[in-house]
Enzyme design. Structure first.
Site, PDB file in Angstrom:
ATOM      1  N   GLU A 244       0.835  -1.207   0.000  1.00  0.00           N
ATOM      2  CA  GLU A 244       0.000   0.000   0.000  1.00  0.00           C
ATOM      3  C   GLU A 244       0.865   1.251   0.000  1.00  0.00           C
ATOM      4  O   GLU A 244       0.609   2.207  -0.746  1.00  0.00           O
ATOM      5  CB  GLU A 244      -0.914  -0.001   1.220  1.00  0.00           C
ATOM      6  CG  GLU A 244      -1.727   1.279   1.362  1.00  0.00           C
ATOM      7  CD  GLU A 244      -2.621   1.295   2.594  1.00  0.00           C
ATOM      8  OE1 GLU A 244      -3.221   2.355   2.875  1.00  0.00           O
ATOM      9  OE2 GLU A 244      -2.730   0.249   3.263  1.00  0.00           O
ATOM     10  N   GLY A 366      -0.364   5.834   6.613  1.00  0.00           N
ATOM     11  CA  GLY A 366       0.664   5.985   7.636  1.00  0.00           C
ATOM     12  C   GLY A 366       1.326   7.337   7.482  1.00  0.00           C
ATOM     13  O   GLY A 366       1.892   7.649   6.429  1.00  0.00           O
TER      14      GLY A 366
END
Length: 381
Positions: A244, A366
């Protein structure tokens, strides 16, 4: 330096995707931004082209090829056209490892044909109002009752949240067990108690449906669990997050390259004090810095793509790529806005839209701070 990532088959696919973007996406994207969503018909047309499910076995309608270079082609063409409403990378890059690698034969038969055709749109529900980067802090629960889980909770910032037919929900099956109490369950469109909230009004990415999701005593069959047993969810997430984050890095570099190219052309024609602004030393120095850093980022990301294909991309490698390229993307586009002057602040100019769209890149998948923490811990302190 010449880029050597792609073979002939990737370049042919690139031409097909580029043509698709020109015909089916670019003319309509401004309207989609006003609507706040991309029509499902576009997903189906993309599926007919073979844009989805590269790793889906041929028997289920995919290409049966695990080669992230094809994924990169799609991401790059989307970003170079500023078509940020398309949630294709979430479907292709983030969701594919879950629905291809973690499903059993029965689940594959149910979900993979639609996944590859674009008729079944997917999403992953991790973030909650009180838990973003801290996945261990989620409160959504999936309590076992016989052959079902009863799911309760709320998710937010969910890409493809309105369009999604199949949602991977990160939930606590054992709230007292910490990371080992997390399980991934697949919630499907139409299940009682599964409600979509607002299509969120974001700073950028206006055409991308990003929603709140609510789960009120949703009964989900245990047959919809990913993996053979409860408690594996957190580790499944950690295993798939590097891909990702690499996808986000691919998008970041492609966006930086596109805006930089547009800005160079602008500086060749925009006049100030009787000459092109590109003739000023400051302009040339800014563009030289941005071109150098963007090209260096490109080669690191390409190396990461090859490492992923070889099964060698580490969480640290991906974290480096994610934080560096997304911070670079925001820097490049901000400097390009400055070079455009007042026009750079007008949304009719692509650079202004790119500026708005880029800001979230350092946050989702993140944050930059979390990426640095992952890298810092690798030193063994």
């Amino acid at each position: 330096m010449q880029r050597d990532l792609f073979d002939d088959e990737h370049l042919l696919f690139q031409e097909a995707v580029r043509d698709f973007m020109t015909r089916e996406v670019v003319p309509h994207h401004p309207q989609w931004e006003k609507d706040g969503i991309v029509p499902r018909e576009v997903w189906k047309k993309a599926g007919e082209l073979g844009v989805f499910g590269f790793s889906v076995p041929e028997e289920y309608g995919g290409s049966g090829v695990k080669d992230f270079r094809f994924n990169a082609v799609v991401v790059e063409e989307v970003m170079r056209n500023g078509a940020t409403g398309l949630g294709f990378s979430l479907h292709n890059d983030v969701m594919a490892p879950y629905v291809v690698d973690l499903t059993n034969d029965e689940q594959k038969q149910r979900w993979l044909p639609g996944f590859a055709s674009g008729e079944l749109i997917t999403a992953i529900a991790m973030s909650e109002p009180g838990a973003g980067s801290d996945l261990q802090g989620i409160r959504t629960t999936a309590i076992r009752e016989g052959d079902h889980y009863v799911v309760n909770g709320q998710k937010t910032f969910i890409t493809n949240g309105i369009n999604a037919d199949l949602v991977v929900v990160v939930a606590k099956t054992d709230p007292q067990a910490g990371a080992r109490g997390t399980t991934l369950v697949m919630v499907e469109r139409g299940m009682d108690g599964f409600v979509r909230g607002r299509n969120l009004d974001k700073v950028g990415l206006k055409a991308q449906d990003t929603a709140e999701l609510f789960f009120d005593n949703v009964r989900v069959p245990v047959a919809n669990r990913l993996g053979p047993k409860d408690g594996e969810g957190f580790f499944q997430l950690m295993h798939n997050l590097p891909q990702e984050r690499l996808s986000i890095a691919v998008a970041a570099v492609a966006a930086a390259e596109a805006v930089l190219e547009q800005t160079v052309e602008y500086c060749k024609t925009r006049q100030a004090f009787g000459r092109n602004i590109g003739s000023f030393q400051n302009t040339r120095f800014v563009l030289a810095e941005l071109a150098t850093e963007t090209e260096i980022a490109r080669h690191y990301v390409d190396k990461c793509i090859l490492a992923l294909n070889a099964g060698q991309l580490t969480a640290v490698d991906a974290a480096k790529a994610k934080w560096w390229t997304t911070e670079l993307q925001t820097k490049v586009i901000d400097r390009c806005v400055q070079l455009h002057g007042g026009y750079g602040y007008m949304t009719e100019y692509p650079v202004a839209k790119a500026w708005l769209d880029s800001r979230v890149q350092t946050i989702y998948g993140g944050t930059t701070e979390i990426m640095k923490e992952i890298i810092g811990r690798s030193f063994g302190f």
